[in-house]
Design a protein around this motif. Sequence first.
Motif, mmCIF file in Angstrom:
data_model
loop_
_atom_site.group_PDB
_atom_site.id
_atom_site.type_symbol
_atom_site.label_atom_id
_atom_site.label_comp_id
_atom_site.label_asym_id
_atom_site.label_seq_id
_atom_site.Cartn_x
_atom_site.Cartn_y
_atom_site.Cartn_z
ATOM 1 N N TYR A 1 -5.791 -7.882 4.456
ATOM 2 C CA TYR A 1 -5.427 -6.471 4.352
ATOM 3 C C TYR A 1 -5.077 -5.913 5.728
ATOM 4 O O TYR A 1 -5.260 -4.716 5.990
ATOM 5 N N ALA A 2 -4.585 -6.766 6.621
ATOM 6 C CA ALA A 2 -4.271 -6.361 7.986
ATOM 7 C C ALA A 2 -2.774 -6.152 8.142
ATOM 8 O O ALA A 2 -1.961 -6.785 7.462
ATOM 9 N N ASP A 3 -2.430 -5.259 9.051
ATOM 10 C CA ASP A 3 -1.043 -4.999 9.428
ATOM 11 C C ASP A 3 -0.808 -5.651 10.781
ATOM 12 O O ASP A 3 -1.314 -5.162 11.813
ATOM 13 N N PRO A 4 -0.079 -6.782 10.857
ATOM 14 C CA PRO A 4 0.069 -7.461 12.157
ATOM 15 C C PRO A 4 0.877 -6.664 13.162
ATOM 16 O O PRO A 4 0.695 -6.839 14.365
ATOM 17 N N HIS B 1 -16.349 -5.621 6.820
ATOM 18 C CA HIS B 1 -15.198 -6.087 6.049
ATOM 19 C C HIS B 1 -15.651 -6.842 4.802
ATOM 20 O O HIS B 1 -15.061 -6.692 3.727
ATOM 21 N N GLN B 2 -16.693 -7.654 4.943
ATOM 22 C CA GLN B 2 -17.185 -8.403 3.783
ATOM 23 C C GLN B 2 -17.758 -7.471 2.718
ATOM 24 O O GLN B 2 -17.583 -7.708 1.514
ATOM 25 N N SER B 3 -18.440 -6.412 3.128
ATOM 26 C CA SER B 3 -18.973 -5.464 2.142
ATOM 27 C C SER B 3 -17.867 -4.647 1.478
ATOM 28 O O SER B 3 -17.943 -4.331 0.286
ATOM 29 N N ASN B 4 -16.813 -4.315 2.238
ATOM 30 C CA ASN B 4 -15.702 -3.563 1.652
ATOM 31 C C ASN B 4 -14.897 -4.405 0.673
ATOM 32 O O ASN B 4 -14.213 -3.855 -0.198
ATOM 33 N N LEU B 5 -14.941 -5.736 0.814
ATOM 34 C CA LEU B 5 -14.228 -6.581 -0.134
ATOM 35 C C LEU B 5 -14.832 -6.517 -1.536
ATOM 36 O O LEU B 5 -14.176 -6.893 -2.506
ATOM 37 N N GLN B 6 -16.072 -6.029 -1.634
ATOM 38 C CA GLN B 6 -16.699 -5.889 -2.950
ATOM 39 C C GLN B 6 -16.340 -4.584 -3.629
ATOM 40 O O GLN B 6 -16.703 -4.369 -4.782
ATOM 41 N N ASP B 7 -15.684 -3.666 -2.922
ATOM 42 C CA ASP B 7 -15.315 -2.361 -3.470
ATOM 43 C C ASP B 7 -13.866 -2.430 -3.969
ATOM 44 O O ASP B 7 -12.922 -2.561 -3.179
ATOM 45 N N LYS C 1 -10.123 -1.740 -2.036
ATOM 46 C CA LYS C 1 -9.110 -2.796 -2.047
ATOM 47 C C LYS C 1 -7.796 -2.292 -2.627
ATOM 48 O O LYS C 1 -6.713 -2.644 -2.157
ATOM 49 N N ALA C 2 -7.887 -1.446 -3.673
ATOM 50 C CA ALA C 2 -6.668 -0.902 -4.264
ATOM 51 C C ALA C 2 -5.948 0.014 -3.278
ATOM 52 O O ALA C 2 -4.711 -0.013 -3.161
ATOM 53 N N LYS C 3 -6.718 0.844 -2.543
ATOM 54 C CA LYS C 3 -6.089 1.722 -1.549
ATOM 55 C C LYS C 3 -5.457 0.923 -0.421
ATOM 56 O O LYS C 3 -4.352 1.248 0.037
ATOM 57 N N ALA C 4 -6.151 -0.122 0.028
ATOM 58 C CA ALA C 4 -5.600 -0.940 1.100
ATOM 59 C C ALA C 4 -4.330 -1.665 0.653
ATOM 60 O O ALA C 4 -3.358 -1.751 1.403
ATOM 61 N N MET C 5 -4.313 -2.169 -0.582
ATOM 62 C CA MET C 5 -3.119 -2.835 -1.085
ATOM 63 C C MET C 5 -1.960 -1.865 -1.207
ATOM 64 O O MET C 5 -0.794 -2.208 -0.956
ATOM 65 N N GLY C 6 -2.267 -0.610 -1.603
ATOM 66 C CA GLY C 6 -1.216 0.402 -1.678
ATOM 67 C C GLY C 6 -0.586 0.670 -0.321
ATOM 68 O O GLY C 6 0.633 0.868 -0.216
#
Length: 588
Positions: A410-413, A441-447, A451-456
Amino acid sequence: MMDGLPVDMTEEDITNELRDGYHIEGLEEVRVIRDRQTKISRQLGFLRFRDLNYSRVFVERNFPSIYFYGPSAGQDDRGTKVRIAYSREREDRARARAEGDWTCKNCAIVNYSTRSKCFRCQAPRPEPGPTGPPGIAAPKVENNGDNDAAPENQPSQFLLFRGLEPTVTEELLAKGVAKLYRPASNAENTSGNQKKGAKVASTTGDSNLGARDGSIRRVLLVRDRKSNESWRYGFAEFATIQDAQAAVTRLNSFEKFTISSRPVLVSYIHAGVFVPVINPSARTERFTFSPLNNPSLKLMYWDEEAYVTELTVSTGDSDNNQMLLKNDQPDQPETQGKTHKDTDKTKKRKADNSTTAGAKKLAMPSHLQFWSNRHAELHGIQKKDPDDPGSGPDQGASSMDPGAPPAQSYADPSRNCCYLCMRQFKSSAEVNRHERLSQLHQSNLQDEELKAKAMGKLIKHGIAQQTPEYRDRARERRQAFGSSKAAAKKSAPPPKEEEEPPVESTSKGASLLSKMGWSAGTGLGAQGTGMTAPIATEVYAQGVGLGAQGGKLGDAVEEAGRNTRGRYDEFLEKTRQTARERYEQMEK
């Protein structure tokens, strides 16, 4: 030593001017003292010569000052006067300290003779005692744990507690650290002897702050190896760094934090406090301890004259054990009429807890993980997960390995940022390290919502491709022209159309906070530990000061409804008229 250097001069500029203008010889190193954060010169520097003869020649020839022009000086610019002198050696510093400087008894920091209070902890200057005969060495400075504090307050899973009473034991230290737990809710503390209808309000605003209950794993008290007396400081190990940060947040909400009625100093520790024991022996067995998840590794305190005694407060399975004990209790008399359906739910809950009890695993602190990896490298131990049956030498990088690359990035290079955690980094290497090793980051991967906001955001910036959604064209035709079998089934009731969920209306403030990464139900702040409830709009009686008894009338919207009987526009007009009258009175 050089004092008064131009700010824009570097080590290379100083070397060139000394060689061209003063024909200096035997110079080996030029060092400029700079600010740690801004990297700006503090106008102080040092010259190191090959031996004392070169240094004496330079100082005697140019004492007490020399002139530097700097790299940006013009032909008509005047030089900057720089004072030069010999820098004091360790013996000179000890002699000057004995002459006038004094050492703080609280934090062991050396202060100048002109100070009446310690510049770090503001402790008063101790009274001068009787001096010993000449020739006898000064006693060793007492270690109060000040060297164990993390520089720049870098967070860690260990907290350092300094300034304890000499009588504080491991049990008292654990009891004092437990004050940093998040307080229980009012519903759990409600008792039968409380007056009915009484209102309980928090005056400190810290009801949502603190570490999770049971997150303190153990406490470590520093003791002397010979006398076994306490050195008046110790450590507390938490389950995660987030728990330690939450404990510090609650600590900052107190006006004074005490253990055994004595104020103490609390800070994080650095990575060099506990060092590994390469060759443990029976003589050093008493002074060592092991990480919670690696009994084969032995650690010890860095000071060879002290050691730490550990007291385990809780383990990783304490929450599950409490749940199982609670479910295994016999039924109370009022619950004997429970139905079979409730019994099945209880059994299912027990089964779920028993299956997940073994799967829960403690996260090793970053300080201890570093030495654990070095221990494995020295002894040729292959790092693998013992709980994973599929892990082996031919399995490659396991998906459960915290150092393995993430399955979905979910990173922007281009911007060096992580949209999942909303963090900005200096380089792509730091972004990659954040995705592999960051616990946040590992705890946010469970939310799923994060994840939907980051993918957007990834789709918006063109980093990820949007997956095409399925379009039900047949349903669109049936809605537009009707079904082909509608004539044959006229008697049948029409099918109910699926109702779309109502769109939740959010306020302007909520929409602004959501753009900055906030989501509904979470607290404010970078760690999500801030306030969660919106600020209530209350109305007060006119002419009554804040805090006066009876001055608060209640909620502003409800009071407006009572005054206008639902005519809110009249209430607004009345409020504007009152404000206009006050303004006219002020002009008079």
